[in-house]
Every structure is written in C-alpha cells, then in structure tokens.
Design a protein around this motif. Structure first.
Motif, PDB file in Angstrom:
ATOM      1  N   ALA A 224       0.780  -1.314  -0.035  1.00  0.00           N
ATOM      2  CA  ALA A 224      -0.104  -0.047  -0.126  1.00  0.00           C
ATOM      3  C   ALA A 224       0.904   1.332  -0.106  1.00  0.00           C
ATOM      4  O   ALA A 224       0.489   2.251  -0.714  1.00  0.00           O
ATOM      5  CB  ALA A 224      -0.998   0.027   1.033  1.00  0.00           C
ATOM      6  N   SER A 225       1.874   1.270   0.842  1.00  0.00           N
ATOM      7  CA  SER A 225       2.715   2.415   0.905  1.00  0.00           C
ATOM      8  C   SER A 225       3.579   2.735  -0.488  1.00  0.00           C
ATOM      9  O   SER A 225       3.812   3.644  -1.124  1.00  0.00           O
ATOM     10  CB  SER A 225       3.853   2.347   2.001  1.00  0.00           C
ATOM     11  OG  SER A 225       4.645   1.186   1.609  1.00  0.00           O
ATOM     12  N   GLN A 226       3.936   1.464  -1.211  1.00  0.00           N
ATOM     13  CA  GLN A 226       4.463   1.808  -2.510  1.00  0.00           C
ATOM     14  C   GLN A 226       3.539   2.315  -3.582  1.00  0.00           C
ATOM     15  O   GLN A 226       3.903   3.233  -4.306  1.00  0.00           O
ATOM     16  CB  GLN A 226       5.055   0.242  -3.054  1.00  0.00           C
ATOM     17  CG  GLN A 226       5.884  -0.433  -2.043  1.00  0.00           C
ATOM     18  CD  GLN A 226       6.233  -1.707  -2.651  1.00  0.00           C
ATOM     19  OE1 GLN A 226       5.754  -2.273  -3.331  1.00  0.00           O
ATOM     20  NE2 GLN A 226       7.489  -2.260  -2.450  1.00  0.00           N
ATOM     21  N   TRP A 227       2.094   1.875  -3.692  1.00  0.00           N
ATOM     22  CA  TRP A 227       1.150   2.514  -4.191  1.00  0.00           C
ATOM     23  C   TRP A 227       1.112   4.014  -3.876  1.00  0.00           C
ATOM     24  O   TRP A 227       0.899   4.776  -5.086  1.00  0.00           O
ATOM     25  CB  TRP A 227      -0.168   1.768  -4.359  1.00  0.00           C
ATOM     26  CG  TRP A 227      -0.276   0.253  -4.759  1.00  0.00           C
ATOM     27  CD1 TRP A 227      -0.386  -0.746  -4.260  1.00  0.00           C
ATOM     28  CD2 TRP A 227      -0.011   0.002  -6.192  1.00  0.00           C
ATOM     29  NE1 TRP A 227      -0.410  -1.855  -5.145  1.00  0.00           N
ATOM     30  CE2 TRP A 227      -0.038  -1.366  -6.269  1.00  0.00           C
ATOM     31  CE3 TRP A 227       0.480   0.965  -7.472  1.00  0.00           C
ATOM     32  CZ2 TRP A 227       0.171  -2.094  -7.567  1.00  0.00           C
ATOM     33  CZ3 TRP A 227       0.722   0.010  -8.706  1.00  0.00           C
ATOM     34  CH2 TRP A 227       0.573  -1.345  -8.732  1.00  0.00           C
ATOM     35  N   PHE A 228       0.932   4.414  -2.789  1.00  0.00           N
ATOM     36  CA  PHE A 228       0.747   5.803  -2.495  1.00  0.00           C
ATOM     37  C   PHE A 228       1.970   6.657  -2.783  1.00  0.00           C
ATOM     38  O   PHE A 228       1.782   7.583  -3.252  1.00  0.00           O
ATOM     39  CB  PHE A 228       0.400   5.919  -0.954  1.00  0.00           C
ATOM     40  CG  PHE A 228      -0.954   5.429  -0.467  1.00  0.00           C
ATOM     41  CD1 PHE A 228      -2.006   5.851  -1.047  1.00  0.00           C
ATOM     42  CD2 PHE A 228      -1.067   4.698   0.540  1.00  0.00           C
ATOM     43  CE1 PHE A 228      -3.209   5.369  -0.871  1.00  0.00           C
ATOM     44  CE2 PHE A 228      -2.248   3.977   1.067  1.00  0.00           C
ATOM     45  CZ  PHE A 228      -3.333   4.536   0.190  1.00  0.00           C
ATOM     46  N   LEU A 229       3.170   6.038  -2.777  1.00  0.00           N
ATOM     47  CA  LEU A 229       4.223   6.735  -3.073  1.00  0.00           C
ATOM     48  C   LEU A 229       4.562   6.968  -4.697  1.00  0.00           C
ATOM     49  O   LEU A 229       4.916   7.957  -4.960  1.00  0.00           O
ATOM     50  CB  LEU A 229       5.616   5.936  -2.592  1.00  0.00           C
ATOM     51  CG  LEU A 229       7.110   6.415  -3.001  1.00  0.00           C
ATOM     52  CD1 LEU A 229       7.221   7.790  -2.159  1.00  0.00           C
ATOM     53  CD2 LEU A 229       8.186   5.447  -2.289  1.00  0.00           C
ATOM     54  N   MET A 230       3.993   5.936  -5.306  1.00  0.00           N
ATOM     55  CA  MET A 230       3.918   6.142  -6.660  1.00  0.00           C
ATOM     56  C   MET A 230       3.053   7.261  -7.224  1.00  0.00           C
ATOM     57  O   MET A 230       3.146   7.858  -8.271  1.00  0.00           O
ATOM     58  CB  MET A 230       3.492   4.763  -7.566  1.00  0.00           C
ATOM     59  CG  MET A 230       4.647   3.598  -7.283  1.00  0.00           C
ATOM     60  SD  MET A 230       4.028   2.110  -8.106  1.00  0.00           S
ATOM     61  CE  MET A 230       3.948   2.334  -9.700  1.00  0.00           C
ATOM     62  N   ALA A 231       1.839   7.412  -6.621  1.00  0.00           N
ATOM     63  CA  ALA A 231       0.840   8.394  -6.704  1.00  0.00           C
ATOM     64  C   ALA A 231       1.755   9.870  -6.612  1.00  0.00           C
ATOM     65  O   ALA A 231       1.634  10.597  -7.198  1.00  0.00           O
ATOM     66  CB  ALA A 231      -0.374   8.321  -5.957  1.00  0.00           C
ATOM     67  N   LEU A 232       2.380   9.924  -5.465  1.00  0.00           N
ATOM     68  CA  LEU A 232       3.024  11.034  -5.079  1.00  0.00           C
ATOM     69  C   LEU A 232       4.322  11.255  -6.146  1.00  0.00           C
ATOM     70  O   LEU A 232       4.416  12.549  -6.566  1.00  0.00           O
ATOM     71  CB  LEU A 232       3.645  11.060  -3.570  1.00  0.00           C
ATOM     72  CG  LEU A 232       4.785  12.223  -3.226  1.00  0.00           C
ATOM     73  CD1 LEU A 232       3.824  13.587  -3.052  1.00  0.00           C
ATOM     74  CD2 LEU A 232       5.151  11.701  -1.996  1.00  0.00           C
TER      75      LEU A 232
END
Length: 247
Positions: A224-232
């Motif tokens: 989940a943190s990886q997906w949010f980081l990719m959005a950022l």
C-alpha cells in the motif's frame, strides 16, 4: 501559475493523465490496506482455531439449511462410515513430476450428512484408455481427525463450470464448487472439505503444508505504501517537468 520564482504551465492532458494515475494508484493502495485488515482477521481466526484444538464434528441437515457448518481452519474429529461406492476424484493434481488425482471420499455422519474427506493424492494410470482409480477405504465405523478448509478454487474460472448429470463412479471433476459437489448426491453434503490427518490410516500421499494465510498483513501495508508513493511521484513529475524558472 506562479510558484515562487517558477512558473507552472502544465498541458491539460498532462494534468488529466496525472489525476487518473493518482486515482488508480491510490485505489490500489486502499485495496491493499483492506487486504491487510482482512488478513489481520484471518490471522486472529487461525490463532483461535489453533488454540481451540480438535473438536467433535457435528453437522445436521438443519445446520445446512441454516447456513451453519464447520469452520475453516479448525481441526475436527469426525465419526461415521465411508461411502466408498461414491467417491470423487479431483483431476489434474501434480505431485512432484507426476499427474494424478486427489481422492475425495464421502464420510456419512450419524446425522446422515455427508462430509467430503480428502484422503490424499494417487497417481494417474498411464494410457488414455486407462480406468480411473477407485481406491479402497476403511470399512465400518471410523473415527478420523482432520483439518477443515473450503473446496479448492482454480486461478481462473470461465462461465458456469458446474459438472452435474454425470454417470458412473468414481467421478473425476475439475475444481468443483459446493453446488457441483452437492448435485452428485441425493443426500445432504456439507460445504467444505476435511483434509485427513497425515497420521491417519486409510489415506494416500498427504502433504498439507499449505499456508492458509498467505501474505501477512505487514506485507500488504508495504505494498500500500508503494502505491501511495507512486501516486506522489506522479504528482512530483508533473510539477518538475512543467515548471520553468522566470527570466
């Protein structure tokens, strides 16, 4: 748009693509968080099952009508007799380099309800015209111990794969669901499968070292943190690429 000494001038299509990307990536992150919460509940249920120890298995036709039955992950002690004349074979099961079947034998409880007992793997006889195996089982009253799980599911299932209306026994099925198993019998059948304990007699190759949980909750949080980081990162790229220093 002025941002300090920089001028932010993104094209409309760049903004649109970034918004879509952020929405999709954020949705994937939220989905992973939901999976983590589900796995936390699964871990708690598994620990409760381990702490409970083996329990007597009692299922009546009234329980089936009410949607009650055995609980996934729990270990049970069942009493009854095998119905060896009406066995099912789970097709295309691989053990090492050999193809074979998983033998599902109905155990008739005192209540008349049948539970499907997975007695293990047997090899497939060579040759296209070879008859399907029909392994013998202990006769008379038996007391068995096993681990309860759902019927195994294939990675992909296309359309209605129900396999009813077959004749002859044993019957080879390809990943049947509960409805398919039940339509093979006139008597009530429980929803689920009892994996016969490896030390119990009357079984075959049994390697039940399967992980009922899979990825742990912490792994889903990492994803989940990886997906949010990719959005950022997508937003940062939009800003950096379309920002120009003022003369």
């Amino acid at each position: 748009m002025q941002i300090g000494s920089f001028r932010f001038v993104p094209p409309w299509w760049g903004v649109a693509l970034t918004i879509v990307g952020v929405i999709v990536l954020s949705a994937l992150g939220v989905w992973q968080i939901e999976r983590a919460h589900y796995k936390q509940r699964l871990v708690a249920a598994h620990r409760a099952a381990e702490a409970a120890g083996p329990q007597p298995l009692r299922i009546t036709p009234a329980d089936l009508k009410a949607g009650r039955g055995a609980r996934r992950g729990y270990r049970y002690i069942a009493r009854g007799h095998y119905d060896t004349a009406h066995q099912l074979l789970l097709s295309d099961q691989v053990e090492g380099t050999r193809t074979g079947y998983r033998v599902w034998t109905p155990l008739v409880l005192d209540s008349g309800v049948r539970i499907m007992v997975d007695r293990g793997w047997v090899p497939k006889t060579d040759g296209r015209s070879a008859a399907k195996p029909d392994p013998a089982a202990p006769t008379g009253a038996v007391r068995i111990r096993g681990y309860w799980r759902d019927f195994p599911q294939p990675s992909l299932r296309f359309g209605d794969a129900r396999q009813c209306g077959l004749s002859g026994w044993p019957r080879a099925l390809n990943y049947p669901d509960t409805a398919t198993v039940r339509c093979q019998y006139a008597a009530p059948v429980a929803d689920g499968l009892l994996l016969l304990d490896p030390s119990a007699p009357g079984g075959f190759v049994r390697d039940w070292r399967e992980d009922p949980i899979g990825l742990r909750p912490w792994a889903h949080y990492i994803y989940a943190s990886q997906w949010f980081l990719m959005a950022l990162v997508a937003v940062i790229i939009l800003v950096v690429v379309n920002s120009k220093r003022r003369a």
